[in-house]
Design an enzyme around this catalytic site. Structure first.
Site, short mmCIF file in Angstrom:
data_model
loop_
_atom_site.label_atom_id
_atom_site.label_comp_id
_atom_site.label_asym_id
_atom_site.label_seq_id
_atom_site.Cartn_x
_atom_site.Cartn_y
_atom_site.Cartn_z
CB SER A 139 24.66 -22.98 36.98
OG SER A 139 25.85 -22.95 37.74
CE1 TYR A 152 27.44 -22.45 32.47
CE2 TYR A 152 27.71 -21.89 34.80
CZ TYR A 152 27.33 -22.79 33.81
OH TYR A 152 26.82 -24.02 34.17
#
Length: 244
Positions: A139, A152
């Site tokens: 990501s 995350y």
């Protein structure tokens, strides 16, 4: 190279698009899911109706025994995995001072431990075949960070470091290992952010819109193809210019 792919977290969103796309490219596809059996079965049905081969396989990919059973199921049904796409991921956001240990552990387990477990399981037959592709879905948060996403971002940055390291380990065996780093993609996960947040994010994207799952899947499909045989250890950002 045999044409068997396994996509984790493939019952919806980016993973579903990757599974469908690889089937179009001629791969038999293992469609992994954690809880959404009906959604996974629907993807398998779409692939089979289109003339392809696929099997749905439930597994918690952060659990070593479940991963071993998943690979055994896919191998028995379709053959040895030649392309692994580590896509499974979750978010559980919160500012660090409010983040519970469980939030940290769960996100790291699903997003990073799973990549270790699945890649390790996939590499054994790939090394014997002296051929294979591993594509890890990271990501842009793993590159630039994001407030409220310490867990995350750490997991996705870990995926990038893992990708580079394993690419160096297995390159001599004809195996490539790459990562794709999506930005904000229109999925169930981003819909949960709400309209106001999505609009604010869109204003930061050079192309002025959220991405589509198919636009990430197309890069994964390329990295899984013979055309990408001389690309390894790379992270390709697919974010519409968000991280510029």
């Amino acid at each position: 190279m045999s044409r068997i792919a396994l996509v984790t977290g493939a019952s919806r969103g980016i993973g579903a698009s990757i599974a469908r796309g690889l089937a179009v490219d001629g791969f038999a596809v293992g469609v992994n899911y954690a809880r959404s059996a009906d959604a996974a079965d629907a993807i398998v049905a779409d692939i089979v109706d289109g003339g392809g081969a696929a099997v749905a396989v439930q597994a918690d990919v952060s659990d070593a025994d479940a991963v071993a059973a998943m690979f055994a199921t896919v191998t028995d049904a379709l053959g040895p995995v030649s392309v692994l796409v580590n896509n499974a991921g979750i978010t559980d956001d919160g500012l660090l001072l409010r983040m519970k240990v469980e939030q940290w552990d769960n996100v790291l387990a699903t997003n990073l431990r799973s990549v270790y477990l699945c890649t390790k399981a996939a590499l054994k037959p790939m090394i014997r075949a002296r051929s294979g592709r591993v594509v890890n879905v990271s990501s842009v948060s793993g590159i630039s960070g994001n407030a409220g996403q310490g867990n995350y971002a750490a997991s996705k940055a870990g995926v990038i470091g893992f990708t580079r390291s394993i690419a160096k380990e297995v390159g001599s065996r004809g195996i490539t290992v790459n990562a794709v780093a999506p930005g904000f993609i229109a999925t169930d996960m981003t819909e949960a952010l709400g309209e106001a947040v999505a609009e604010g994010v869109t204003n930061q994207i050079s192309l002025g819109r959220l991405g589509r799952p198919e636009e990430v899947a197309s890069i994964v499909r390329y990295l899984a193809s013979d055309d990408a045989s001389y690309i390894t250890g790379q992270t390709i950002v697919v974010d519409g210019g968000l991280a510029l």
